[in-house]
Design a protein around this motif. Structure first.
Motif, PDB file in Angstrom:
ATOM      1  N   ALA A  88       0.805  -1.241  -0.053  1.00 61.53           N
ATOM      2  CA  ALA A  88      -0.107   0.029  -0.056  1.00 61.53           C
ATOM      3  C   ALA A  88       0.964   1.023  -0.021  1.00 61.53           C
ATOM      4  O   ALA A  88       0.540   2.276  -0.560  1.00 61.53           O
ATOM      5  CB  ALA A  88      -0.937   0.090   1.132  1.00 61.53           C
ATOM      6  N   VAL A  89       1.939   1.248   0.807  1.00 64.77           N
ATOM      7  CA  VAL A  89       2.666   2.416   0.908  1.00 64.77           C
ATOM      8  C   VAL A  89       3.564   2.602  -0.511  1.00 64.77           C
ATOM      9  O   VAL A  89       3.660   3.501  -1.043  1.00 64.77           O
ATOM     10  CB  VAL A  89       4.076   2.164   1.845  1.00 64.77           C
ATOM     11  N   THR A 104      10.639   7.449  -2.330  1.00 67.81           N
ATOM     12  CA  THR A 104      11.004   7.975  -3.524  1.00 67.81           C
ATOM     13  C   THR A 104      12.605   8.062  -4.028  1.00 67.81           C
ATOM     14  O   THR A 104      13.078   7.775  -5.063  1.00 67.81           O
ATOM     15  CB  THR A 104      10.375   9.585  -4.144  1.00 67.81           C
ATOM     16  N   MET A 114       1.776   0.684  -9.485  1.00 67.67           N
ATOM     17  CA  MET A 114       0.460  -0.008  -9.228  1.00 67.67           C
ATOM     18  C   MET A 114       0.800  -1.357  -9.372  1.00 67.67           C
ATOM     19  O   MET A 114       1.030  -2.083 -10.563  1.00 67.67           O
ATOM     20  CB  MET A 114      -0.217   0.500 -10.563  1.00 67.67           C
ATOM     21  N   HIS A 149       2.107   1.798  -3.244  1.00 75.33           N
ATOM     22  CA  HIS A 149       1.341   2.273  -4.386  1.00 75.33           C
ATOM     23  C   HIS A 149       1.070   3.870  -4.041  1.00 75.33           C
ATOM     24  O   HIS A 149       1.232   4.575  -4.895  1.00 75.33           O
ATOM     25  CB  HIS A 149      -0.092   1.604  -4.063  1.00 75.33           C
ATOM     26  N   ARG A 150       1.006   4.078  -2.867  1.00 74.10           N
ATOM     27  CA  ARG A 150       0.577   5.582  -2.477  1.00 74.10           C
ATOM     28  C   ARG A 150       1.556   6.502  -2.518  1.00 74.10           C
ATOM     29  O   ARG A 150       1.588   7.592  -3.198  1.00 74.10           O
ATOM     30  CB  ARG A 150      -0.005   5.550  -1.074  1.00 74.10           C
ATOM     31  N   HIS A 151       3.004   6.043  -2.122  1.00 77.35           N
ATOM     32  CA  HIS A 151       3.979   7.016  -2.119  1.00 77.35           C
ATOM     33  C   HIS A 151       5.125   6.736  -3.187  1.00 77.35           C
ATOM     34  O   HIS A 151       6.028   7.466  -3.509  1.00 77.35           O
ATOM     35  CB  HIS A 151       4.777   7.108  -0.511  1.00 77.35           C
ATOM     36  N   GLY A 153       4.073   5.430  -6.292  1.00 75.09           N
ATOM     37  CA  GLY A 153       3.476   5.497  -7.669  1.00 75.09           C
ATOM     38  C   GLY A 153       3.392   4.391  -8.233  1.00 75.09           C
ATOM     39  O   GLY A 153       3.309   4.079  -9.516  1.00 75.09           O
ATOM     40  N   SER A 162       4.022   6.972   5.934  1.00 79.57           N
ATOM     41  CA  SER A 162       3.936   8.085   5.051  1.00 79.57           C
ATOM     42  C   SER A 162       5.237   7.886   4.065  1.00 79.57           C
ATOM     43  O   SER A 162       5.621   9.145   3.347  1.00 79.57           O
ATOM     44  CB  SER A 162       3.977   9.330   5.808  1.00 79.57           C
ATOM     45  N   GLY A 163       5.678   6.847   3.864  1.00 82.43           N
ATOM     46  CA  GLY A 163       6.766   6.646   2.857  1.00 82.43           C
ATOM     47  C   GLY A 163       8.174   7.149   3.051  1.00 82.43           C
ATOM     48  O   GLY A 163       9.135   7.111   2.452  1.00 82.43           O
TER      49      GLY A 163
END
Ligand code: TYD
Ligand code: MG
Length: 454
Positions: free
Chosen positions: A339-340, A447, A348, A342-344, A346, A399-400
């Motif tokens: 989930a992290v 990132t 899929m 995907h969210r942070h 990007g 929060s990544g």
């Protein structure tokens, strides 16, 4: 006056009750309670009438307590000593668990033959015959002239013999075949295991003998027998390893005399169990050609770093509910990290099956594996191998952010020692002084890490 008391013990979970009931209120199993007789309780006048009577108990401060009296006896096997916290302590009770064929009897026979050279030691076998044990000792080339052997399954008889011999160390192989005459259920039942262990533990504490109990584990990996066993013993160790694998790991799950979660590594050979002094090397047998989805991470095992390879396979899913399978890692953690990602990050992967595996059957419970796990998943998803000399570690937050982990320097040193050239680590774990031979890439966010492998 002595009073004999009875209690009802659940055969499934080991909880005890004062009254019989059809269903255990702890684990909800039906018809699982059996009656056990508790040891008689002496009621002394001082306990009955409050504070009356004389009391000559001595109270000391912590500083006054003499620590010199706890000598440790080395088992001759550094890996076992490490798991025990530095050796055997007299009067301590140690439980060694493992599935059949893990090598419990082999390990203890080797250790006892060594110890018997300087201490009197008694090996009680209830499972194998004396000839079988002797044959094995001969085949392994062990010193056989000092170790005393006894074939016995009755605990009272065992203790009578031990009282005469006064050994410093007793091995009971295994606690599941031991029984006491006064307990009516069959050997291996919770009541028998519990009472036998309690009797043996009392004997060990009174005489200052080191008692090592062998215990079998159930299918789910927990020790068969009641939970109460865990309260009685000082140290609980599991010997794990697949039957078809050469390697066995020894892990402490409870230790009153040292740290837990120490890992000892052994290899099963024709000459019995041999210590593996450099475990990183065995979990890291990588081919020259690295494929995508493989990353090496540095985990912390007790007091030392261990390099292990983590593999991921990300593939198009043909099911409505894509599969997420984690072997050697926590499944929930994998779901969370995806989930992290995907969210942070990007990425899929919602329509992909994700499989992750720790090579060599190692179980990783540390959060420092997060970063390496995500890098392996990304590498497999993009089908792009990562450099062979790359390592990574670090915890990934929701929060990544990449959070630091303990002992960063030691982990990096271990990686450099094994020839790794590049490390992706949390910014707060970057050592102030450069470590020879390894380039450290500091990352603060997920990132940053994804950029570093781009
Ligand atoms: P054992 O110590 O009997 O296991 P446990 O007491 O935990 O049930 O170990 C038996 C296994 O170890 C058996 O599958 C054969 C293997 N083994 C070797 O490979 N080499 C050896 O030298 C010995 C003694 C056993
Ligand atoms: Mg055995």
């Amino acid at each position: 006056m002595a009073k004999a008391k009875t209690a009802y013990v659940c055969n499934e979970c080991g909880d005890d009750f004062s009254k019989w009931q059809g269903q255990c209120s702890s684990c909800h199993a039906w018809n699982s309670l059996s009656e056990v007789r508790l040891a008689s309780v002496k009621s002394s006048p001082s306990t009955r009438s409050g504070y009356a009577g004389s009391n000559d108990a001595v109270v000391q401060t912590l500083a006054e307590i003499n620590l010199e009296d706890i000598p440790r006896v080395t088992t001759g096997t550094a890996e076992l000593d490490r798991v025990l916290g530095g050796g055997l302590v007299s009067g301590s009770v140690i439980l060694i668990g493992g599935h059949p064929g893990a090598g419990k009897s082999t390990l203890l026979l080797q250790v006892l033959c060594y110890l018997a050279e300087y201490n009197s030691a008694l090996y009680v076998t209830g499972e194998e015959s004396l000839q079988q044990v002797a044959l094995r000792a001969k085949r392994l080339g062990l010193a056989t002239d000092k170790l005393q052997m006894l074939s016995e399954t009755n605990v009272e008889q065992l203790c009578l013999t031990a009282q005469k011999l006064k050994p410093k160390i007793i091995v009971v192989d295994s606690i599941q075949v031991m029984h006491m005459a006064e307990v009516q259920s069959a050997p291996g039942s919770v009541a028998q295991v519990r009472e036998s262990a309690a009797f043996l533990t009392r004997f060990a504490k009174q005489t200052g003998t080191v008692l090592i109990l062998v215990g079998h584990v159930t299918k789910d990996g927990s020790l068969a027998g009641p939970k109460v066993l865990e309260h009685m013993i000082d140290c609980s160790i599991l010997l794990e390893g697949e039957n078809d694998s050469r390697y066995r790991t020894l892990r402490g799950s409870k230790n009153r005399f040292g740290a837990v979660n120490e890992l000892g590594v052994f290899a099963m050979t024709e000459q019995g169990l041999k210590e593996v002094t450099n475990p990183s090397a065995i979990f890291l047998q990588r081919d020259q050609e690295i494929s995508s989805g493989s990353v090496v991470m540095v985990i912390w095992e007790g007091t030392r770093p261990l390099l292990v390879e983590i593999q991921a396979l990300v593939d198009d899913s043909h099911m409505g509910n894509p599969r997420r399978v984690a072997v050697g890692l926590d499944q929930n953690r994998l779901n969370m990290l995806l989930a992290v990602l995907h969210r942070h990050g990007g990425l899929m992967v919602g329509d992909q099956d994700v499989f992750v595996n720790v090579v060599g059957g190692v179980k990783v419970t540390e959060t420092s594996a997060d970063l390496a796990l995500l890098l392996a998943i990304v590498s497999s998803f993009r089908d792009r191998p990562l450099p062979q000399t790359l390592i990574a570690f670090g915890e990934v937050g929701l929060s990544g952010e990449i959070r630091p982990v303990p002992s960063g320097q030691e982990r990096l040193r271990e990686a450099a020692k094994h020839g790794f050239k590049k490390a992706i680590v949390p910014a707060a774990n970057v050592p102030r002084q450069k470590i020879e031979g390894i380039e450290v890439i500091a990352v603060k966010k997920l990132t940053d890490a994804l950029e570093a492998i781009d």
